[in-house]
Design a protein around this motif. Sequence first.
Motif, PDB file in Angstrom:
ATOM      1  N   THR B 103       0.804  -1.234   0.000  1.00 43.63           N
ATOM      2  CA  THR B 103       0.000   0.000   0.000  1.00 43.63           C
ATOM      3  C   THR B 103       0.834   1.281   0.000  1.00 43.63           C
ATOM      4  O   THR B 103       0.293   2.368  -0.004  1.00 43.63           O
ATOM      5  CB  THR B 103      -0.952   0.051   1.221  1.00 43.63           C
ATOM      6  OG1 THR B 103      -0.160   0.113   2.413  1.00 43.63           O
ATOM      7  CG2 THR B 103      -1.859  -1.155   1.263  1.00 43.63           C
ATOM      8  N   ASP B 106      -0.102   4.243   2.333  1.00 41.75           N
ATOM      9  CA  ASP B 106      -1.199   5.157   1.989  1.00 41.75           C
ATOM     10  C   ASP B 106      -2.523   4.444   2.273  1.00 41.75           C
ATOM     11  O   ASP B 106      -2.855   3.439   1.643  1.00 41.75           O
ATOM     12  CB  ASP B 106      -1.087   5.543   0.513  1.00 41.75           C
ATOM     13  CG  ASP B 106      -2.125   6.578   0.106  1.00 41.75           C
ATOM     14  OD1 ASP B 106      -3.206   6.633   0.743  1.00 41.75           O
ATOM     15  OD2 ASP B 106      -1.869   7.337  -0.838  1.00 41.75           O
ATOM     16  N   ARG B 108      -5.477   5.210   1.634  1.00 41.52           N
ATOM     17  CA  ARG B 108      -6.437   5.157   0.518  1.00 41.52           C
ATOM     18  C   ARG B 108      -6.127   3.965  -0.396  1.00 41.52           C
ATOM     19  O   ARG B 108      -7.014   3.271  -0.860  1.00 41.52           O
ATOM     20  CB  ARG B 108      -6.418   6.465  -0.267  1.00 41.52           C
ATOM     21  CG  ARG B 108      -7.045   7.627   0.530  1.00 41.52           C
ATOM     22  CD  ARG B 108      -6.586   8.957  -0.015  1.00 41.52           C
ATOM     23  NE  ARG B 108      -5.118   8.999  -0.033  1.00 41.52           N
ATOM     24  CZ  ARG B 108      -4.395   9.948  -0.583  1.00 41.52           C
ATOM     25  NH1 ARG B 108      -4.969  10.948  -1.180  1.00 41.52           N
ATOM     26  NH2 ARG B 108      -3.062   9.906  -0.543  1.00 41.52           N
ATOM     27  N   ASN B 109      -4.827   3.710  -0.622  1.00 43.23           N
ATOM     28  CA  ASN B 109      -4.464   2.490  -1.365  1.00 43.23           C
ATOM     29  C   ASN B 109      -4.943   1.246  -0.623  1.00 43.23           C
ATOM     30  O   ASN B 109      -5.405   0.285  -1.228  1.00 43.23           O
ATOM     31  CB  ASN B 109      -2.942   2.353  -1.513  1.00 43.23           C
ATOM     32  CG  ASN B 109      -2.361   3.334  -2.493  1.00 43.23           C
ATOM     33  OD1 ASN B 109      -3.093   3.934  -3.268  1.00 43.23           O
ATOM     34  ND2 ASN B 109      -1.049   3.497  -2.455  1.00 43.23           N
ATOM     35  N   ILE B 111      -7.489   0.865   1.356  1.00 45.55           N
ATOM     36  CA  ILE B 111      -8.937   0.696   1.207  1.00 45.55           C
ATOM     37  C   ILE B 111      -9.270   0.160  -0.189  1.00 45.55           C
ATOM     38  O   ILE B 111     -10.059  -0.780  -0.335  1.00 45.55           O
ATOM     39  CB  ILE B 111      -9.663   2.024   1.525  1.00 45.55           C
ATOM     40  CG1 ILE B 111      -9.543   2.301   3.033  1.00 45.55           C
ATOM     41  CG2 ILE B 111     -11.120   1.991   1.081  1.00 45.55           C
ATOM     42  CD1 ILE B 111      -9.851   3.727   3.449  1.00 45.55           C
ATOM     43  N   THR B 112      -8.625   0.724  -1.209  1.00 49.72           N
ATOM     44  CA  THR B 112      -8.841   0.250  -2.582  1.00 49.72           C
ATOM     45  C   THR B 112      -8.447  -1.218  -2.724  1.00 49.72           C
ATOM     46  O   THR B 112      -9.169  -2.028  -3.317  1.00 49.72           O
ATOM     47  CB  THR B 112      -7.998   1.093  -3.573  1.00 49.72           C
ATOM     48  OG1 THR B 112      -8.229   2.471  -3.289  1.00 49.72           O
ATOM     49  CG2 THR B 112      -8.349   0.793  -5.005  1.00 49.72           C
ATOM     50  N   THR B 132      -2.114   6.487   9.176  1.00 51.45           N
ATOM     51  CA  THR B 132      -2.947   7.604   8.732  1.00 51.45           C
ATOM     52  C   THR B 132      -3.182   8.572   9.877  1.00 51.45           C
ATOM     53  O   THR B 132      -3.343   8.165  11.029  1.00 51.45           O
ATOM     54  CB  THR B 132      -4.301   7.117   8.171  1.00 51.45           C
ATOM     55  OG1 THR B 132      -5.132   8.256   7.953  1.00 51.45           O
ATOM     56  CG2 THR B 132      -5.019   6.169   9.134  1.00 51.45           C
ATOM     57  N   ASP B 134      -5.762  10.517   9.719  1.00 48.88           N
ATOM     58  CA  ASP B 134      -7.214  10.602   9.771  1.00 48.88           C
ATOM     59  C   ASP B 134      -7.764   9.357  10.478  1.00 48.88           C
ATOM     60  O   ASP B 134      -8.023   8.330   9.864  1.00 48.88           O
ATOM     61  CB  ASP B 134      -7.757  10.699   8.340  1.00 48.88           C
ATOM     62  CG  ASP B 134      -9.280  10.709   8.313  1.00 48.88           C
ATOM     63  OD1 ASP B 134      -9.902  10.689   9.402  1.00 48.88           O
ATOM     64  OD2 ASP B 134      -9.842  10.732   7.213  1.00 48.88           O
ATOM     65  N   ILE B 137     -10.855   7.507   9.065  1.00 53.87           N
ATOM     66  CA  ILE B 137     -11.003   7.060   7.677  1.00 53.87           C
ATOM     67  C   ILE B 137     -11.390   5.581   7.572  1.00 53.87           C
ATOM     68  O   ILE B 137     -12.154   5.200   6.697  1.00 53.87           O
ATOM     69  CB  ILE B 137      -9.755   7.392   6.820  1.00 53.87           C
ATOM     70  CG1 ILE B 137     -10.071   7.221   5.335  1.00 53.87           C
ATOM     71  CG2 ILE B 137      -8.544   6.576   7.226  1.00 53.87           C
ATOM     72  CD1 ILE B 137      -9.051   7.831   4.399  1.00 53.87           C
ATOM     73  N   ARG B 138     -10.897   4.752   8.513  1.00 55.65           N
ATOM     74  CA  ARG B 138     -11.273   3.327   8.437  1.00 55.65           C
ATOM     75  C   ARG B 138     -12.747   3.136   8.820  1.00 55.65           C
ATOM     76  O   ARG B 138     -13.435   2.320   8.224  1.00 55.65           O
ATOM     77  CB  ARG B 138     -10.350   2.470   9.311  1.00 55.65           C
ATOM     78  CG  ARG B 138      -8.956   2.352   8.752  1.00 55.65           C
ATOM     79  CD  ARG B 138      -8.144   1.199   9.315  1.00 55.65           C
ATOM     80  NE  ARG B 138      -6.852   1.144   8.641  1.00 55.65           N
ATOM     81  CZ  ARG B 138      -5.763   1.802   9.034  1.00 55.65           C
ATOM     82  NH1 ARG B 138      -5.779   2.531  10.129  1.00 55.65           N
ATOM     83  NH2 ARG B 138      -4.643   1.720   8.341  1.00 55.65           N
ATOM     84  N   ASN B 141     -14.868   3.961   5.983  1.00 57.70           N
ATOM     85  CA  ASN B 141     -14.818   2.956   4.920  1.00 57.70           C
ATOM     86  C   ASN B 141     -14.925   1.544   5.496  1.00 57.70           C
ATOM     87  O   ASN B 141     -14.244   0.626   5.054  1.00 57.70           O
ATOM     88  CB  ASN B 141     -13.513   3.113   4.132  1.00 57.70           C
ATOM     89  CG  ASN B 141     -13.494   4.389   3.328  1.00 57.70           C
ATOM     90  OD1 ASN B 141     -14.039   4.436   2.237  1.00 57.70           O
ATOM     91  ND2 ASN B 141     -12.889   5.439   3.892  1.00 57.70           N
TER      92      ASN B 141
END
Lengths: 342, 342
Positions: B103, B106, B108-109, B111-112, B132, B134, B137-138, B141
């Motif tokens: 990842t 990152d 965001r990677n 999660i994707t 992270t 944030d 964020i988890r 998502n």
Amino acid sequence: MNQKESPVTIEDVAKRAGVSRATAGRVIGNYGKTSMAVKEKVMNAVKELNYSPNAMARSLRSKKTNTIAIVVDRISNHFFVKVIEAIEKEAFDKSYSVIICNTHEDVRNEITQLKSLRSRRVDAIILAPAYTKDQKIREKNIDAYESDIPIVFIDYEPDEIKADSITSDNYGGGYKATEYLIGLGHRNIGVLTTDKFFTEKERVSGYLDALKNNNIEFQSTWLIQADAHEFGQSSHAVKELLMLNNDITAVLVVNNGLCAGTIIGIQEFGKKIPEDISLIVWDDSEITELMNITTIAQFPEFIGKVAVHRAIELVNDKSKAEEEVKKNLSIELRVRKSCKKI
Amino acid sequence: MNQKESPVTIEDVAKRAGVSRATAGRVIGNYGKTSMAVKEKVMNAVKELNYSPNAMARSLRSKKTNTIAIVVDRISNHFFVKVIEAIEKEAFDKSYSVIICNTHEDVRNEITQLKSLRSRRVDAIILAPAYTKDQKIREKNIDAYESDIPIVFIDYEPDEIKADSITSDNYGGGYKATEYLIGLGHRNIGVLTTDKFFTEKERVSGYLDALKNNNIEFQSTWLIQADAHEFGQSSHAVKELLMLNNDITAVLVVNNGLCAGTIIGIQEFGKKIPEDISLIVWDDSEITELMNITTIAQFPEFIGKVAVHRAIELVNDKSKAEEEVKKNLSIELRVRKSCKKI
């Protein structure tokens, strides 16, 4: 015509048509090259057996997933880690994601992984192949290598099968390193290698030719083989080299996995770098930077980039596979403080 | 009831039932825990919308593939490489294959990747999560983390979501290293860390408590933060530490990525290890063996093994997810030659 209870498979079609599974796959999937005669045989077998391709498999395969798989022989090799990160960066820029498979230098794992990637929804594969003594094993398992998923080889030029390959100029690197040592006045130059890799054989060829072109007669005791995965092995190997040849003034290490053990071995033998022994190793790493070791550096970023470009080209246009691509990328001598003029 | 042209999705069902996609998935797939009231709401929505789960997706999901995915924040970290190889070894012994996703730190990677692994036919995921800032964020998502594919966290204990985790005793390691230095007579002990990882915060807590319990007052200039991916950064950080505190006699490095740069920085500052500065770093590596550096060693082989056991347990019996597993594995002080009694 089909008497069996279980559904007809592509293998049944191939058998009936008297062709390989890969060929039957090419005809049915309408990709790659096959003669009209073969096409006819396969399509007749399809009709006779009332074969219908598995809907799920077909749907998986026809759907682009924007994923590239990297199959690598050992992720603990820092050179491959750099290549992988370069592939991921380039793939990300082109909106592809990446999955990684590690074969642990075992060609049977490689074949299993390649076969299972067929069902794992990837568009292309970049393969740093495992070493194998059995030169025929890839031919015998050609199905794993010739599916509808394009494969780009890195760090290896396959003789046994038709495929694209991206390598560094290993021969040129071996030549350049040796010539640099000769230029510093060294004539008795040892070389440490494993007994395995295609790349190392090329590097040793460059070393041998540089000696020859400078009228230095190679002595068989100058070349010592070691295993790259144990400190003890490579440190033992360099001590053996120094014991057998007390006139050795320089050592070239053509596998990055032997670097740390070689440094320890030279120290344990009571010699100093560069005062007693000049040293050049393959590939830059934290260790070579930290210990100021002169290296032959490949460009993993560039290898990764070129491999991704070719893979995506093949994904977007299957006909491009007809022109085979072999790229041999340049290397660089990075002079630090481990070599002395004598 | 469905007026749309496109097929009804599980998202539509979730929306209609007023629950999350994950909850709808649990009810429809008949796994995990949900209350009777929620079950009824979801099943009513299924009937009202005439929803039928995608056949292909269902077939993919119900079919065990004997594959585990490892999602890791950075494969260039040699500690993770060892954990990955341990996972692969253990998985292989249990007839599982492994794919790896990187990842690049990152979230965001991450999660994707987790979302795309749903369609990539894996049975379980072992996740070394990305850092992270944030914290939410988890949670935002949560779908990526709470699908029907079990996830085992390594090297991180998530607060924000319910999940199993396998970590080393990071607090205990920080404490042990500091107490060892205090035992050698050191009182002014600096610490180098990045500003990122959960694990490092625990290690620094251990360091702070060891100081406190030995009546040493921590000075804020003793803690310096650096980025782990550039030699220059960590060598600059240690020079700053030595510049700000000319009475520092020992340094504890709690991130393996800072090791090489710290050694270079100490040398460039004109200090010798261990004569002037005693040094302990986190994690064993080729560098610590080569340079005889005392380390706090984790056991990557054991972490990998425990994670695979738990993942396979969850694959074989979904009800096991009800008892959450948190394991905190022991660490070891490996004394070499980088610390001096003063």
